[in-house]
Design a protein around this motif. Structure first.
Motif, PDB file in Angstrom:
ATOM      1  N   ILE A 191      13.232  -2.048  -7.557  1.00 51.76           N
ATOM      2  CA  ILE A 191      12.296  -2.527  -6.539  1.00 51.76           C
ATOM      3  C   ILE A 191      11.102  -3.204  -7.198  1.00 51.76           C
ATOM      4  O   ILE A 191      10.637  -4.260  -6.756  1.00 51.76           O
ATOM      5  CB  ILE A 191      11.862  -1.363  -5.639  1.00 51.76           C
ATOM      6  N   GLU A 192      10.599  -2.612  -8.291  1.00 56.64           N
ATOM      7  CA  GLU A 192       9.471  -3.200  -9.006  1.00 56.64           C
ATOM      8  C   GLU A 192       9.845  -4.560  -9.593  1.00 56.64           C
ATOM      9  O   GLU A 192       9.068  -5.513  -9.525  1.00 56.64           O
ATOM     10  CB  GLU A 192       9.019  -2.249 -10.119  1.00 56.64           C
ATOM     11  N   LYS A 193      11.055  -4.667 -10.174  1.00 60.27           N
ATOM     12  CA  LYS A 193      11.515  -5.944 -10.721  1.00 60.27           C
ATOM     13  C   LYS A 193      11.648  -6.989  -9.625  1.00 60.27           C
ATOM     14  O   LYS A 193      11.345  -8.167  -9.824  1.00 60.27           O
ATOM     15  CB  LYS A 193      12.856  -5.753 -11.423  1.00 60.27           C
ATOM     16  N   GLY A 194      12.110  -6.557  -8.472  1.00 61.07           N
ATOM     17  CA  GLY A 194      12.229  -7.485  -7.356  1.00 61.07           C
ATOM     18  C   GLY A 194      10.876  -8.033  -6.936  1.00 61.07           C
ATOM     19  O   GLY A 194      10.723  -9.237  -6.686  1.00 61.07           O
ATOM     20  N   GLY A 224      15.115   7.606   6.743  1.00 58.85           N
ATOM     21  CA  GLY A 224      15.831   6.588   7.499  1.00 58.85           C
ATOM     22  C   GLY A 224      14.977   5.891   8.530  1.00 58.85           C
ATOM     23  O   GLY A 224      15.129   4.682   8.767  1.00 58.85           O
ATOM     24  N   ILE A 225      14.053   6.621   9.174  1.00 61.09           N
ATOM     25  CA  ILE A 225      13.243   6.010  10.229  1.00 61.09           C
ATOM     26  C   ILE A 225      12.022   5.291   9.669  1.00 61.09           C
ATOM     27  O   ILE A 225      11.310   4.590  10.397  1.00 61.09           O
ATOM     28  CB  ILE A 225      12.798   7.086  11.246  1.00 61.09           C
ATOM     29  N   SER A 226      11.783   5.442   8.366  1.00 60.90           N
ATOM     30  CA  SER A 226      10.544   4.934   7.778  1.00 60.90           C
ATOM     31  C   SER A 226      10.745   3.746   6.850  1.00 60.90           C
ATOM     32  O   SER A 226       9.839   3.383   6.093  1.00 60.90           O
ATOM     33  CB  SER A 226       9.843   6.062   7.003  1.00 60.90           C
ATOM     34  N   GLY A 227      11.928   3.142   6.870  1.00 61.50           N
ATOM     35  CA  GLY A 227      12.183   1.985   6.026  1.00 61.50           C
ATOM     36  C   GLY A 227      12.248   2.318   4.546  1.00 61.50           C
ATOM     37  O   GLY A 227      11.936   1.474   3.702  1.00 61.50           O
ATOM     38  N   MET A 228      12.665   3.539   4.201  1.00 60.88           N
ATOM     39  CA  MET A 228      12.689   3.985   2.810  1.00 60.88           C
ATOM     40  C   MET A 228      14.123   4.005   2.275  1.00 60.88           C
ATOM     41  O   MET A 228      14.990   4.652   2.850  1.00 60.88           O
ATOM     42  CB  MET A 228      12.091   5.392   2.701  1.00 60.88           C
ATOM     43  N   PRO A 229      14.398   3.321   1.161  1.00 63.60           N
ATOM     44  CA  PRO A 229      15.710   3.449   0.526  1.00 63.60           C
ATOM     45  C   PRO A 229      15.925   4.893   0.068  1.00 63.60           C
ATOM     46  O   PRO A 229      14.982   5.564  -0.358  1.00 63.60           O
ATOM     47  CB  PRO A 229      15.629   2.509  -0.683  1.00 63.60           C
ATOM     48  N   PRO A 235      -2.513   3.427   9.300  1.00 64.63           N
ATOM     49  CA  PRO A 235      -3.923   3.057   9.238  1.00 64.63           C
ATOM     50  C   PRO A 235      -4.274   1.721   9.870  1.00 64.63           C
ATOM     51  O   PRO A 235      -5.403   1.500  10.257  1.00 64.63           O
ATOM     52  CB  PRO A 235      -4.216   3.022   7.729  1.00 64.63           C
ATOM     53  N   ASP A 236      -3.300   0.809   9.971  1.00 63.07           N
ATOM     54  CA  ASP A 236      -3.616  -0.488  10.574  1.00 63.07           C
ATOM     55  C   ASP A 236      -2.710  -0.774  11.767  1.00 63.07           C
ATOM     56  O   ASP A 236      -2.474  -1.918  12.116  1.00 63.07           O
ATOM     57  CB  ASP A 236      -3.510  -1.608   9.538  1.00 63.07           C
ATOM     58  N   GLY A 237      -2.202   0.282  12.365  1.00 64.10           N
ATOM     59  CA  GLY A 237      -1.308   0.113  13.508  1.00 64.10           C
ATOM     60  C   GLY A 237       0.138  -0.060  13.108  1.00 64.10           C
ATOM     61  O   GLY A 237       1.015  -0.089  13.952  1.00 64.10           O
ATOM     62  N   ASN A 238       0.422  -0.199  11.797  1.00 63.09           N
ATOM     63  CA  ASN A 238       1.788  -0.367  11.320  1.00 63.09           C
ATOM     64  C   ASN A 238       2.240   0.951  10.710  1.00 63.09           C
ATOM     65  O   ASN A 238       1.631   1.437   9.771  1.00 63.09           O
ATOM     66  CB  ASN A 238       1.843  -1.486  10.272  1.00 63.09           C
ATOM     67  N   ARG A 239       3.292   1.525  11.217  1.00 60.55           N
ATOM     68  CA  ARG A 239       3.668   2.880  10.840  1.00 60.55           C
ATOM     69  C   ARG A 239       4.149   2.983   9.397  1.00 60.55           C
ATOM     70  O   ARG A 239       4.721   2.055   8.845  1.00 60.55           O
ATOM     71  CB  ARG A 239       4.760   3.390  11.772  1.00 60.55           C
ATOM     72  N   TYR A 240       3.895   4.150   8.810  1.00 59.88           N
ATOM     73  CA  TYR A 240       4.465   4.550   7.532  1.00 59.88           C
ATOM     74  C   TYR A 240       4.049   3.651   6.367  1.00 59.88           C
ATOM     75  O   TYR A 240       4.834   3.326   5.495  1.00 59.88           O
ATOM     76  CB  TYR A 240       6.000   4.606   7.615  1.00 59.88           C
ATOM     77  N   GLN A 241       2.792   3.242   6.351  1.00 61.13           N
ATOM     78  CA  GLN A 241       2.310   2.338   5.326  1.00 61.13           C
ATOM     79  C   GLN A 241       2.487   2.890   3.910  1.00 61.13           C
ATOM     80  O   GLN A 241       2.799   2.148   2.996  1.00 61.13           O
ATOM     81  CB  GLN A 241       0.822   2.028   5.560  1.00 61.13           C
ATOM     82  N   ALA A 242       2.263   4.162   3.724  1.00 65.20           N
ATOM     83  CA  ALA A 242       2.319   4.734   2.376  1.00 65.20           C
ATOM     84  C   ALA A 242       3.747   4.956   1.903  1.00 65.20           C
ATOM     85  O   ALA A 242       3.955   5.244   0.719  1.00 65.20           O
ATOM     86  CB  ALA A 242       1.554   6.058   2.344  1.00 65.20           C
ATOM     87  N   PHE A 243       4.734   4.821   2.779  1.00 74.48           N
ATOM     88  CA  PHE A 243       6.107   5.160   2.439  1.00 74.48           C
ATOM     89  C   PHE A 243       7.080   3.992   2.522  1.00 74.48           C
ATOM     90  O   PHE A 243       8.114   4.008   1.856  1.00 74.48           O
ATOM     91  CB  PHE A 243       6.605   6.280   3.363  1.00 74.48           C
ATOM     92  N   LYS A 244       6.781   2.999   3.325  1.00 72.71           N
ATOM     93  CA  LYS A 244       7.735   1.930   3.597  1.00 72.71           C
ATOM     94  C   LYS A 244       8.189   1.222   2.320  1.00 72.71           C
ATOM     95  O   LYS A 244       7.376   0.894   1.459  1.00 72.71           O
ATOM     96  CB  LYS A 244       7.108   0.914   4.549  1.00 72.71           C
ATOM     97  N   PHE A 245       9.503   1.042   2.179  1.00 70.07           N
ATOM     98  CA  PHE A 245      10.158   0.360   1.063  1.00 70.07           C
ATOM     99  C   PHE A 245      10.065   1.124  -0.256  1.00 70.07           C
ATOM    100  O   PHE A 245      10.414   0.590  -1.303  1.00 70.07           O
ATOM    101  CB  PHE A 245       9.620  -1.058   0.885  1.00 70.07           C
TER     102      PHE A 245
END
Length: 219
Positions: free
Chosen positions: A190-193, A143-148, A107-117
């Motif tokens: 991840i939430e604790k981090g 793997g390509i979307s920055g998702m653990p 949505p803002d030019g940065n890929r995979y906003q809803a999925f990253k991390f």
């Protein structure tokens, strides 16, 4: 916390859904909300590679749930992508759907906003074989979307021709329950981090390599 589960089968109450139900029981026991997104039997168009999503931030095809799924994904903390196994491969519908989901989610030019991390895991169900190749195909979206990626105590698969047969795969059910616990653990870490002030890593995106150089390069 919420897990969004994608059922890539055309059968909303088939073997794939029975596998997801085993995980949903664990999620609910741990206080995690769930939502199942059913692909069902409707047809899905392949990605048109039209470039519309890179300008508008959503897919040009608006009537088959892709944009709706991305909106739901923005509010989720973790994901399960589940599919039956056809010819040692995921269902064609889930691949078509996820191709468009991940291409269009910028949505803002940065890929995979809803999925990253956000962590995710794939689940494959089969009559007999082919699940390893099926899982490999789905894992590439993470793997390509920055998702653990959450793991378990064996491959994330279960076996059965009919929905009622799936619970007879005792190790498969055990594997899926352990996978659900591991996904929740990872979500909580991840939430604790975040709560502890650990920032997300910065991602470099400036370099893009086209092996064949041309001024009008297209995918």
């Amino acid at each position: 916390m919420k897990v969004l589960l994608l059922n890539g089968s055309s059968h909303e109450k088939g073997t794939t859904m029975r596998a997801l139900e085993e995980m949903i029981t664990v999620f609910h026991s741990l206080g995690v909300e769930t939502e199942v997104f059913q692909l069902g039997s409707r047809p899905y168009a392949d990605c048109l590679q039209c470039g519309y999503c890179s300008r508008a931030g959503h897919c040009v095809i608006k009537d088959d749930g892709v944009n709706e799924f991305v909106e739901k994904a923005a509010g989720a903390d973790g994901f399960i992508f589940a599919t039956p196994t056809y010819y040692a491969h995921p269902s064609g519908r889930i691949l078509t759907f996820l191709d468009r989901v991940f291409y269009s989610n910028r949505p803002d030019g940065n890929r995979y906003q809803a999925f990253k991390f956000k962590p995710g895991a794939a689940v494959a169900v089969a009559r007999r074989a082919g699940t390893s190749a099926t899982l490999d195909a789905l894992n590439k979206y993470f793997g390509i979307s920055g998702m653990p990626v959450a793991g378990s105590t064996y491959w994330n698969d279960a076996f059965g021709l009919e929905a009622g047969e799936v619970p007879q795969d005792e190790e498969g059910m055990q594997t899926l329950r352990n996978l659900a616990r591991n996904l929740v653990w990872l979500m909580k870490c991840i939430e604790k981090g975040k709560d502890g002030g650990v920032p997300y890593p910065e991602m470099e995106t400036a370099s893009v390599t086209n092996f064949i150089k041309r001024t009008d390069a297209r995918r």
